[in-house]
Enzyme design. Structure first.
Site: not given
Length: 136
Positions: A46, A48
């Site tokens: 992902c 993040c």
């Protein structure tokens, strides 16, 4: 499962600064149950993880005071290893990315995905460094 070619650069980002990849439940048991301090990063594909978690982990790992072992498991790849690592992180719900510090097999500091998303890497690293200074 993601194609290995996709995750290899994400694995390498941590491996290149000294993180050992744990790919089996036995690897996880051996690392976390060992005497001393162990920093576990649940890596992820992902955004993040790329923008916040991996950079924060690298900053914190470079701190003068750091854990005896730096290890990582990769969510969406080695399910058995990830599930085992998450079992040690209970009662925190599974999340990725996530970061945990263990001392003598006991969880002493946890950073969940919701504490990573939208926060600058340095802020996350500062939290980790504070835990490293206290427990390592």
């Amino acid at each position: 499962m993601y194609p290995e070619y996709l995750v290899e650069p994400m694995r390498a980002e941590l491996a290149n600064v000294g993180f050992q990849e744990l790919k089996t439940a036995a690897d996880v048991d051996s690392a976390i149950s060992a005497e001393g301090t162990v920093f576990v990063v649940v890596n992820s594909v992902c955004g993040c993880a790329a923008a916040n978690a991996r950079p924060a982990a690298k900053i914190a790992a470079a701190n003068a005071k750091h854990p005896d072992k730096l290890v990582t498991v990769f969510a969406g790849m080695e399910k058995e290893a990830v599930d085992k690592a998450r079992s040690y992180m209970m009662p925190f719900p599974p999340s990725s990315p996530a970061m945990a510090l263990f001392k003598d097999g006991k969880l002493v500091h946890m950073i969940e995905r919701h504490q990573i998303e939208g926060r600058p890497a340095q802020m996350i690293a500062d939290s980790l460094i504070g835990a490293f200074d206290q427990y390592c």
